[in-house]
Design an enzyme around this catalytic site. Structure first.
Site, mmCIF file in Angstrom:
data_model
loop_
_atom_site.group_PDB
_atom_site.id
_atom_site.type_symbol
_atom_site.label_atom_id
_atom_site.label_comp_id
_atom_site.label_asym_id
_atom_site.label_seq_id
_atom_site.Cartn_x
_atom_site.Cartn_y
_atom_site.Cartn_z
ATOM 1 N N ASP A 1 -13.524 2.355 1.613
ATOM 2 C CA ASP A 1 -14.097 3.172 0.424
ATOM 3 C C ASP A 1 -14.073 4.545 0.915
ATOM 4 O O ASP A 1 -14.735 4.849 2.026
ATOM 5 C CB ASP A 1 -15.513 2.669 0.175
ATOM 6 C CG ASP A 1 -16.317 3.716 -0.901
ATOM 7 O OD1 ASP A 1 -15.637 4.696 -1.424
ATOM 8 O OD2 ASP A 1 -17.370 3.231 -1.186
ATOM 9 N N ASP B 1 -12.419 8.828 -8.574
ATOM 10 C CA ASP B 1 -13.120 10.216 -9.122
ATOM 11 C C ASP B 1 -14.555 9.926 -9.390
ATOM 12 O O ASP B 1 -15.589 10.826 -8.927
ATOM 13 C CB ASP B 1 -12.584 10.754 -10.293
ATOM 14 C CG ASP B 1 -12.813 12.125 -10.759
ATOM 15 O OD1 ASP B 1 -13.620 12.751 -10.030
ATOM 16 O OD2 ASP B 1 -12.479 12.490 -12.003
ATOM 17 N N THR C 1 -2.590 5.498 -9.026
ATOM 18 C CA THR C 1 -2.159 4.076 -9.106
ATOM 19 C C THR C 1 -3.258 3.304 -10.128
ATOM 20 O O THR C 1 -2.958 2.109 -10.192
ATOM 21 C CB THR C 1 -1.828 3.407 -7.772
ATOM 22 O OG1 THR C 1 -3.271 3.542 -7.284
ATOM 23 C CG2 THR C 1 -0.939 4.246 -7.135
HETATM 24 N N1 AR6 Z 1 -11.903 4.441 -2.281
HETATM 25 C C1 AR6 Z 1 -10.660 4.473 -2.078
HETATM 26 N N2 AR6 Z 1 -9.829 4.175 -3.254
HETATM 27 C C2 AR6 Z 1 -10.453 4.106 -4.543
HETATM 28 C C3 AR6 Z 1 -11.860 3.808 -4.625
HETATM 29 C C4 AR6 Z 1 -12.586 4.212 -3.351
HETATM 30 N N3 AR6 Z 1 -13.796 4.216 -3.576
HETATM 31 N N4 AR6 Z 1 -11.944 3.689 -5.842
HETATM 32 C C5 AR6 Z 1 -10.713 3.439 -6.500
HETATM 33 N N5 AR6 Z 1 -9.792 3.515 -5.680
HETATM 34 P P1 AR6 Z 1 -8.015 5.886 -10.132
HETATM 35 P P2 AR6 Z 1 -5.876 7.747 -11.227
HETATM 36 C C6 AR6 Z 1 -8.740 3.296 -5.946
HETATM 37 O O1 AR6 Z 1 -8.204 5.013 -11.657
HETATM 38 O O2 AR6 Z 1 -4.940 6.624 -11.435
HETATM 39 C C7 AR6 Z 1 -10.384 8.827 -13.370
HETATM 40 O O3 AR6 Z 1 -11.305 8.532 -14.706
HETATM 41 C C8 AR6 Z 1 -7.871 2.556 -7.024
HETATM 42 O O4 AR6 Z 1 -7.851 1.182 -6.535
HETATM 43 O O5 AR6 Z 1 -9.316 6.324 -9.552
HETATM 44 O O6 AR6 Z 1 -5.278 8.879 -10.483
HETATM 45 C C9 AR6 Z 1 -9.934 10.332 -13.482
HETATM 46 O O7 AR6 Z 1 -11.023 10.955 -13.600
HETATM 47 C C10 AR6 Z 1 -6.688 3.198 -7.210
HETATM 48 O O8 AR6 Z 1 -5.503 2.502 -6.323
HETATM 49 O O9 AR6 Z 1 -7.209 7.254 -10.431
HETATM 50 C C11 AR6 Z 1 -8.632 10.581 -14.132
HETATM 51 O O10 AR6 Z 1 -9.097 10.554 -15.441
HETATM 52 C C12 AR6 Z 1 -6.762 4.524 -6.791
HETATM 53 O O11 AR6 Z 1 -7.918 4.798 -6.315
HETATM 54 C C13 AR6 Z 1 -7.994 9.260 -13.827
HETATM 55 O O12 AR6 Z 1 -9.034 8.213 -13.627
HETATM 56 C C14 AR6 Z 1 -6.396 5.594 -8.095
HETATM 57 O O13 AR6 Z 1 -7.097 4.959 -9.072
HETATM 58 C C15 AR6 Z 1 -7.204 9.346 -12.592
HETATM 59 O O14 AR6 Z 1 -6.444 8.171 -12.485
#
Ligand code: AR6
Length: 187
Positions: free
Chosen positions: A25, A49, A133
Site C-alpha cells: 500500500d 487517489d 492502470t
Molecule cells: N497503493 C498502491 N497502489 C494502489 C493503491 C494503493 N493503496 N490503491 C490502488 N492502487 P487507479 P488511474 C493501484 O484507478 O487508473 C481516481 O479516481 C491500482 O491497483 O487508482 O490512474 C483518480 O481520481 C492500480 O493498479 O488510477 C482518477 O480519476 C493503480 O493503483 C482516476 O482514478 C492505479 O489505479 C485515475 O485512474
C-alpha cells in the site's frame, strides 16, 4: 540502444539499479515522496487517489485547491501532511482510448515529469503506483514497460534520486511487474 514497447532505453542491457519493484500500500511507505495517480482537478477521487487523500487528511485537498489543477502528463507537488511521506507528487495519467491517442507518450511523461519535479525538490526516494492502470484502463503490461523505460531514461542523466519504487497493490500485479522487470533487464 534497446527498444521495447513504444519506448527506448539508453542503457545497453540493464535497467538502473535504483529502480525496485515492490508490493504494498503506497500510503504506508516511508519514502520522501509518493506519487498520486490523480485526475486533473487534484481534489481526490477513487483508487489510489482516494487512499492517498484519506491517509494524508483533508489538508491535502485544501492545499491542492491552490494548485490550479494539473494537465495530463504533468505533475504538481504538495506536502504529505499526515502521510509518512514528506511529499505527494500528483500526476495525471492518460485515459486509455485504444492506444492511438498518444497514451504511451503521455504515460511516459507522467513518470519523467514526476521524477524531474522530485529532483528539483531534492527528493531522493520516490514511490510510484501503476499510473492509469485502474479506472483509466491502460493495459497493465504495457504500462509497466513505459514506467520502467521512462524512469530509466530520467535516471541515466540524474544523480540526485537514489531510489525509485514501483509499487503494485495486488500480488498478481506485483508478479506481472517483476516478470517484466526481469525480462527487460535480461535483454
Ligand atoms: N497503493 C498502491 N497502489 C494502489 C493503491 C494503493 N493503496 N490503491 C490502488 N492502487 P487507479 P488511474 C493501484 O484507478 O487508473 C481516481 O479516481 C491500482 O491497483 O487508482 O490512474 C483518480 O481520481 C492500480 O493498479 O488510477 C482518477 O480519476 C493503480 O493503483 C482516476 O482514478 C492505479 O489505479 C485515475 O485512474
Amino acid at each position: 540502444m534497446l527498444y521495447f514497447g513504444d519506448c527506448r532505453l539508453n542503457t545497453p542491457n540493464m535497467l538502473d539499479q535504483r529502480i525496485q519493484i515492490i508490493q504494498g500500500d503506497i500510503t504506508r511507505l516511508d519514502v520522501a515522496a509518493i506519487v498520486n495517480a490523480a485526475n486533473p482537478g487534484l481534489l481526490g477521487g477513487g483508487g489510489v487517489d482516494g487512499a492517498i487523500h484519506r491517509a494524508a487528511g483533508p489538508e491535502l485537498r485544501a492545499f491542492n485547491k491552490t494548485l490550479g489543477g494539473c494537465k495530463t502528463g504533468e505533475a504538481k507537488i504538495s506536502p504529505g501532511f499526515r502521510l509518512p511521506a514528506e511529499f505527494v507528487i500528483s500526476t495525471v495519467g492518460p485515459v486509455w482510448k485504444g492506444g492511438n491517442s498518444n497514451e504511451a507518450g503521455l504515460l511516459g511523461q507522467c513518470y519523467y515529469n514526476s521524477l524531474k519535479l522530485a529532483s528539483a525538490h531534492n527528493i531522493t526516494s520516490i514511490a510510484f503506483p501503476a499510473i492509469s492502470t485502474g479506472v483509466y484502463g491502460f493495459p497493465f503490461r504495457q504500462a509497466c514497460e513505459i514506467a520502467l523505460s521512462s524512469s530509466n531514461q530520467f535516471l541515466v542523466q540524474n544523480d540526485n534520486i537514489q531510489k525509485v519504487l514501483m509499487v503494485s497493490f495486488s500480488e498478481a500485479d506485483f508478479n506481472t511487474y517483476l516478470g517484466i522487470y526481469t525480462q527487460v533487464n535480461s535483454r
